[in-house]
Design an enzyme around this catalytic site. Sequence first.
Site, short mmCIF file in Angstrom:
data_model
loop_
_atom_site.label_atom_id
_atom_site.label_comp_id
_atom_site.label_asym_id
_atom_site.label_seq_id
_atom_site.Cartn_x
_atom_site.Cartn_y
_atom_site.Cartn_z
N ARG A 1 1.18 -1.10 0.14
CA ARG A 1 0.17 0.34 0.09
C ARG A 1 0.81 1.03 0.43
O ARG A 1 0.80 2.08 -0.92
CB ARG A 1 -1.21 -0.18 1.20
CG ARG A 1 -1.96 -1.07 0.83
CD ARG A 1 -3.54 -0.64 2.34
NE ARG A 1 -4.30 -0.88 1.59
CZ ARG A 1 -5.70 -1.69 2.47
NH1 ARG A 1 -5.06 -0.96 3.60
NH2 ARG A 1 -6.35 -2.02 2.31
N LYS B 1 -17.52 -17.83 4.36
CA LYS B 1 -18.48 -17.75 4.84
C LYS B 1 -20.06 -16.87 3.49
O LYS B 1 -19.65 -15.72 3.29
CB LYS B 1 -18.67 -16.79 6.19
CG LYS B 1 -18.39 -17.72 7.40
CD LYS B 1 -18.61 -17.50 8.65
CE LYS B 1 -18.48 -17.96 9.42
NZ LYS B 1 -18.59 -17.31 10.85
N GLY C 1 -9.12 -8.52 0.52
CA GLY C 1 -8.49 -9.79 1.73
C GLY C 1 -7.90 -10.21 1.59
O GLY C 1 -6.65 -10.69 1.03
N GLY D 1 -12.49 -4.14 2.51
CA GLY D 1 -13.47 -4.13 2.38
C GLY D 1 -14.33 -3.03 1.14
O GLY D 1 -15.38 -3.62 1.19
C1 3PG Z 1 -8.54 -1.98 5.42
O1 3PG Z 1 -6.97 -1.68 5.85
O2 3PG Z 1 -8.74 -1.64 4.88
C2 3PG Z 1 -8.88 -0.12 5.59
O3 3PG Z 1 -7.35 0.71 5.76
C3 3PG Z 1 -9.97 0.24 6.30
O4 3PG Z 1 -9.75 -0.41 8.11
P1 3PG Z 1 -11.01 -0.39 8.73
O5 3PG Z 1 -11.33 -1.60 8.14
O6 3PG Z 1 -10.18 -0.81 9.90
O7 3PG Z 1 -12.06 1.35 8.22
#
Ligand code: 3PG
Length: 394
Positions: free
Chosen positions: A34, A195, A352, A375
């Site tokens: 990142r 899931k 992820g 996310g």
């Molecule tokens: C991530 O790592 O996906 C983003 O930085 C968001 O982090 P968070 O889920 O803690 O808001």
Amino acid sequence: WKTIDELDLAGKRVLLRVDVNVPVENGRVTDATRIARIAPTVTDIADKGGRVILLAHFDRPKGKVVPEMSLRQILPALEDKLGRKVAFAEDCVGEAAQAAVDALSDGEVLLLENTRFHPGEEKNDPDFAQALAHLGDAYVNDAFSAAHRAHASTEALARLLPCAAGRLMAEELQALEKALGTPDRPVVAVVGGAKVSTKLDLLSNLVEKVDTLVIGGGMANTFLAAQGLDVGKSLCEHDLTGTAKEIAQKAAEKGCTILLPRDVVVAREFKAGAESETVKAEDTPADAMILDAGPDSVAHVEMALENAKTLVWNGPLGAFEIEPFDRGTVTAAKKAAELTKAGKLVSVAGGGDTVAALNAAGVAQDFSYVSTAGGAFLEWMEGKVLPGVKALGA
Ligand code: 3PG
């Protein structure tokens, strides 16, 4: 949204929101991807004579100062990837921040301490956003991976200053638009993971947009159970078989073909090198668990990829973190990479575990685009408008 080319940056204090929420072990960054991906934006603004003020969160300190969650620990990796010196301020607002900003010259870079040390950040508090805005003349958001959060530094701030999308933000949005907005068809989506419950909205949105939906990983078991198959001791959300049926029904109405595993790799234990066998999905033994897609299933995925022009991938097809249950994921990922390299497929992956799985297969670099988002990628695949993107303007 505007790009940074449309902002007047020379001599300006530019608040640049980045996502440097990277894995750290014992105070050292273990994966700087990142950080590397924001470097072009930082360099660009600095080279245009802007004074770059980096705003970022790290981990989830819940509005309190948690020393182990200080952004100071990422400074060495940041300086390394940028190839330039970066100053640091102990706070992201107030006197310490102001003094550090005042000390900046054109083309210099400053990192402010974790925005989430203040409760106003996650509350999207207007006063906190105002305190941040006070430090800059312009705002650039390069944190696509945090754009699903309506926080002060990702949302409110965009409404207080002239704003633009950074290079990485623009790149992410363009890649995703090409994959699901206006894609070359046919489009295949591969969705895996443990899931179904975490990906219901995503599946429901995808069956409207893609031509073929490959469902893999633990979540496929719930779909198999919905067809009346006995999945033995496999991970399965039996309470969601009704929902799985509804998704299958919607897919049929929208002309989307769902591919489920036909054969599966099963084992009695979930550990590396466990004794395993391949059986037809309907022959899963009552005392065994499904841990990967079998070769026949993977061959069908490969065939779908061969017929596709666009691929969107999220989640592994099996328990890829444990050998030999990584085989399905690795084989399909290699196929996607090969077709991409041959110019036959546009492949976009994110979220992820996906990037970890593609890295394990050694093919992440061969995909057309690998998102930095977890996310945020999922929410985008659900068809949601991300607040951080919306705030930059349509
Ligand atoms: C991530 O790592 O996906 C983003 O930085 C968001 O982090 P968070 O889920 O803690 O808001």
